[in-house]
Write a protein that holds these residues in place. Structure first.
Motif, PDB file in Angstrom:
ATOM      1  N   VAL A  82     -17.674  -2.761  -4.968  1.00 19.93           N
ATOM      2  CA  VAL A  82     -16.647  -2.615  -6.006  1.00 19.93           C
ATOM      3  C   VAL A  82     -15.812  -1.361  -5.735  1.00 19.93           C
ATOM      4  CG1 VAL A  82     -16.271  -2.140  -8.467  1.00 19.93           C
ATOM      5  CG2 VAL A  82     -17.861  -3.939  -7.759  1.00 19.93           C
ATOM      6  N   MET A  83     -16.475  -0.276  -5.376  1.00 19.01           N
ATOM      7  CA  MET A  83     -15.749   0.959  -5.073  1.00 19.01           C
ATOM      8  C   MET A  83     -14.839   0.777  -3.862  1.00 19.01           C
ATOM      9  SD  MET A  83     -18.686   3.805  -5.894  1.00 19.01           S
ATOM     10  CE  MET A  83     -17.877   5.031  -4.904  1.00 19.01           C
ATOM     11  N   TYR A  84     -15.312   0.055  -2.864  1.00 23.85           N
ATOM     12  CA  TYR A  84     -14.521  -0.193  -1.657  1.00 23.85           C
ATOM     13  C   TYR A  84     -13.302  -1.051  -1.999  1.00 23.85           C
ATOM     14  CZ  TYR A  84     -13.701  -0.807   3.343  1.00 23.85           C
ATOM     15  OH  TYR A  84     -13.163  -0.774   4.600  1.00 23.85           O
ATOM     16  N   LEU A  85     -13.510  -2.081  -2.824  1.00 27.96           N
ATOM     17  CA  LEU A  85     -12.401  -2.929  -3.242  1.00 27.96           C
ATOM     18  C   LEU A  85     -11.355  -2.120  -4.007  1.00 27.96           C
ATOM     19  CD1 LEU A  85     -11.018  -5.683  -3.623  1.00 27.96           C
ATOM     20  CD2 LEU A  85     -12.474  -6.014  -5.632  1.00 27.96           C
ATOM     21  N   LEU A  86     -11.808  -1.270  -4.894  1.00 27.53           N
ATOM     22  CA  LEU A  86     -10.892  -0.407  -5.640  1.00 27.53           C
ATOM     23  C   LEU A  86     -10.082   0.477  -4.696  1.00 27.53           C
ATOM     24  CD1 LEU A  86     -12.586   1.098  -8.813  1.00 27.53           C
ATOM     25  CD2 LEU A  86     -10.174   0.518  -8.552  1.00 27.53           C
ATOM     26  N   GLN A  87     -10.770   1.032  -3.715  1.00 25.42           N
ATOM     27  CA  GLN A  87     -10.090   1.887  -2.737  1.00 25.42           C
ATOM     28  C   GLN A  87      -9.066   1.079  -1.945  1.00 25.42           C
ATOM     29  OE1 GLN A  87     -12.784   3.875  -0.067  1.00 25.42           O
ATOM     30  NE2 GLN A  87     -11.212   5.235   0.700  1.00 25.42           N
ATOM     31  N   ALA A  88      -9.404  -0.142  -1.561  1.00 29.59           N
ATOM     32  CA  ALA A  88      -8.478  -0.987  -0.810  1.00 29.59           C
ATOM     33  C   ALA A  88      -7.254  -1.353  -1.649  1.00 29.59           C
ATOM     34  CB  ALA A  88      -9.194  -2.242  -0.322  1.00 29.59           C
ATOM     35  N   VAL A  89      -7.466  -1.687  -2.920  1.00 28.09           N
ATOM     36  CA  VAL A  89      -6.343  -2.021  -3.811  1.00 28.09           C
ATOM     37  C   VAL A  89      -5.436  -0.806  -3.995  1.00 28.09           C
ATOM     38  CG1 VAL A  89      -5.744  -2.653  -6.189  1.00 28.09           C
ATOM     39  CG2 VAL A  89      -7.536  -3.918  -4.970  1.00 28.09           C
ATOM     40  N   LEU A  90      -6.038   0.349  -4.215  1.00 33.06           N
ATOM     41  CA  LEU A  90      -5.248   1.578  -4.305  1.00 33.06           C
ATOM     42  C   LEU A  90      -4.496   1.832  -3.000  1.00 33.06           C
ATOM     43  CD1 LEU A  90      -7.735   3.907  -6.207  1.00 33.06           C
ATOM     44  CD2 LEU A  90      -5.484   3.176  -7.026  1.00 33.06           C
ATOM     45  N   GLY A  91      -5.137   1.535  -1.870  1.00 36.53           N
ATOM     46  CA  GLY A  91      -4.498   1.717  -0.569  1.00 36.53           C
ATOM     47  C   GLY A  91      -3.277   0.839  -0.405  1.00 36.53           C
ATOM     48  N   VAL A  92      -3.363  -0.408  -0.841  1.00 39.09           N
ATOM     49  CA  VAL A  92      -2.196  -1.292  -0.788  1.00 39.09           C
ATOM     50  C   VAL A  92      -1.086  -0.715  -1.669  1.00 39.09           C
ATOM     51  CG1 VAL A  92      -1.335  -3.594  -1.391  1.00 39.09           C
ATOM     52  CG2 VAL A  92      -3.493  -3.356  -0.154  1.00 39.09           C
ATOM     53  N   GLY A  93      -1.466  -0.211  -2.839  1.00 38.70           N
ATOM     54  CA  GLY A  93      -0.482   0.447  -3.697  1.00 38.70           C
ATOM     55  C   GLY A  93       0.132   1.657  -3.019  1.00 38.70           C
ATOM     56  N   LEU A  94      -0.679   2.418  -2.307  1.00 39.35           N
ATOM     57  CA  LEU A  94      -0.188   3.591  -1.589  1.00 39.35           C
ATOM     58  C   LEU A  94       0.852   3.190  -0.544  1.00 39.35           C
ATOM     59  CD1 LEU A  94      -0.327   6.626  -0.950  1.00 39.35           C
ATOM     60  CD2 LEU A  94      -2.277   6.121   0.543  1.00 39.35           C
ATOM     61  N   VAL A  95       0.586   2.119   0.169  1.00 43.37           N
ATOM     62  CA  VAL A  95       1.555   1.645   1.166  1.00 43.37           C
ATOM     63  C   VAL A  95       2.882   1.311   0.482  1.00 43.37           C
ATOM     64  CG1 VAL A  95       2.085  -0.256   2.756  1.00 43.37           C
ATOM     65  CG2 VAL A  95      -0.172   0.824   2.808  1.00 43.37           C
ATOM     66  N   LEU A  96       2.800   0.690  -0.678  1.00 39.26           N
ATOM     67  CA  LEU A  96       4.016   0.272  -1.382  1.00 39.26           C
ATOM     68  C   LEU A  96       4.819   1.441  -1.943  1.00 39.26           C
ATOM     69  CD1 LEU A  96       2.609  -2.861  -3.240  1.00 39.26           C
ATOM     70  CD2 LEU A  96       3.992  -2.795  -1.144  1.00 39.26           C
ATOM     71  N   ILE A  97       4.145   2.546  -2.315  1.00 39.95           N
ATOM     72  CA  ILE A  97       4.864   3.684  -2.918  1.00 39.95           C
ATOM     73  C   ILE A  97       4.978   4.889  -1.995  1.00 39.95           C
ATOM     74  CG2 ILE A  97       4.195   2.979  -5.249  1.00 39.95           C
ATOM     75  CD1 ILE A  97       2.224   5.413  -5.238  1.00 39.95           C
ATOM     76  N   GLN A  98       4.578   4.770  -0.749  1.00 37.54           N
ATOM     77  CA  GLN A  98       4.509   5.941   0.118  1.00 37.54           C
ATOM     78  C   GLN A  98       5.819   6.683   0.270  1.00 37.54           C
ATOM     79  OE1 GLN A  98       3.959   5.415   4.384  1.00 37.54           O
ATOM     80  NE2 GLN A  98       4.193   3.216   4.081  1.00 37.54           N
ATOM     81  N   GLY A  99       6.942   6.016   0.113  1.00 36.18           N
ATOM     82  CA  GLY A  99       8.235   6.681   0.239  1.00 36.18           C
ATOM     83  C   GLY A  99       8.442   7.773  -0.796  1.00 36.18           C
ATOM     84  N   ARG A 100       7.759   7.678  -1.930  1.00 41.96           N
ATOM     85  CA  ARG A 100       7.913   8.692  -2.982  1.00 41.96           C
ATOM     86  C   ARG A 100       7.276  10.027  -2.585  1.00 41.96           C
ATOM     87  NH1 ARG A 100       6.617   5.357  -8.508  1.00 41.96           N
ATOM     88  NH2 ARG A 100       8.078   3.669  -8.107  1.00 41.96           N
ATOM     89  N   GLY A 101       6.463  10.019  -1.558  1.00 37.31           N
ATOM     90  CA  GLY A 101       5.833  11.260  -1.126  1.00 37.31           C
ATOM     91  C   GLY A 101       6.561  11.931   0.019  1.00 37.31           C
ATOM     92  N   ARG A 102       7.509  11.205   0.597  1.00 37.98           N
ATOM     93  CA  ARG A 102       8.230  11.738   1.766  1.00 37.98           C
ATOM     94  C   ARG A 102       9.121  12.911   1.391  1.00 37.98           C
ATOM     95  NH1 ARG A 102       7.606   9.584   6.230  1.00 37.98           N
ATOM     96  NH2 ARG A 102       7.133   7.440   6.602  1.00 37.98           N
ATOM     97  N   ARG A 103       9.478  13.618   2.436  1.00 36.95           N
ATOM     98  CA  ARG A 103      10.414  14.738   2.329  1.00 36.95           C
ATOM     99  C   ARG A 103      11.775  14.178   1.888  1.00 36.95           C
ATOM    100  NH1 ARG A 103       9.145  18.955   5.199  1.00 36.95           N
ATOM    101  NH2 ARG A 103       7.928  17.734   6.638  1.00 36.95           N
ATOM    102  N   PRO A 104      12.424  14.820   0.931  1.00 31.71           N
ATOM    103  CA  PRO A 104      13.760  14.350   0.530  1.00 31.71           C
ATOM    104  C   PRO A 104      14.714  14.369   1.718  1.00 31.71           C
ATOM    105  CG  PRO A 104      12.936  16.035  -0.976  1.00 31.71           C
ATOM    106  CD  PRO A 104      11.988  15.976   0.178  1.00 31.71           C
ATOM    107  N   ASP A 105      15.551  13.343   1.817  1.00 28.73           N
ATOM    108  CA  ASP A 105      16.516  13.237   2.918  1.00 28.73           C
ATOM    109  C   ASP A 105      17.672  14.200   2.665  1.00 28.73           C
ATOM    110  OD1 ASP A 105      18.057  12.504   5.045  1.00 28.73           O
ATOM    111  OD2 ASP A 105      18.455  10.467   4.344  1.00 28.73           O
TER     112      ASP A 105
END
Length: 158
Positions: free
Chosen positions: A132-155
């Protein structure tokens, strides 16, 4: 140097989340489908999860360092930072709490495979928690991929 740091940011997310998905939902199921010796499959899976866990820990530390270097204290309000912290906590719990318990149950069951021992129900329970913990981490990871641009350095050109 900024371009290298930015590239490593993307690579860490790719490596961490890709590893979670590839190990947990491709490689390990194949081990259990193809190997007749389920005990051997379990040991190999445990090794793969341990290696993936260490990769995740190192990637999380880099990502957090990057986010704080780019955004300063405002990184704490960044959704990417929050997801990375949650994933890191799950990875640490798996690596340093759950996996040692599971490994200890396997060792305690010897010379029998753990699922043929009196420890089978305890092993199953901890394995379920880990899953269950691994699944939660994987789901969060997919979310991280989808929002990763919000962590990037401003252009700067924007």
């Amino acid at each position: 140097m900024k371009k290298l740091a930015d590239a490593l940011y993307s690579l860490c997310i790719t490596l961490w989340v890709g590893g979670l998905l590839a190990i947990g939902y491709v490689a390990v199921p194949v081990l259990f489908m193809r190997l007749a010796d389920r005990s051997l499959a379990g040991y190999l899976a445990g090794d793969m999860f341990a290696i993936g866990g260490w990769i995740g820990l190192f990637c999380a530390l880099y990502l957090l360092g990057y986010l704080f270097r780019v955004h300063g204290r405002a990184a704490l309000c960044n959704p990417v930072c929050r997801v990375v912290v949650l994933m890191l906590l799950l990875a640490m719990a798996g690596q340093f709490l759950i996996q040692p318990i599971i490994a200890g149950l396997r060792t305690e069951a010897l010379p029998l495979p753990v699922m043929q021992s009196a420890l089978a129900s305890s092993f199953s329970r901890w394995h379920g928690v880990s899953s269950v913990m691994y699944l939660l981490q994987a789901v969060l990871g997919v979310g991280l991929v989808l929002i990763q641009g919000r962590g990037r350095r401003p252009d700067p050109a924007a």
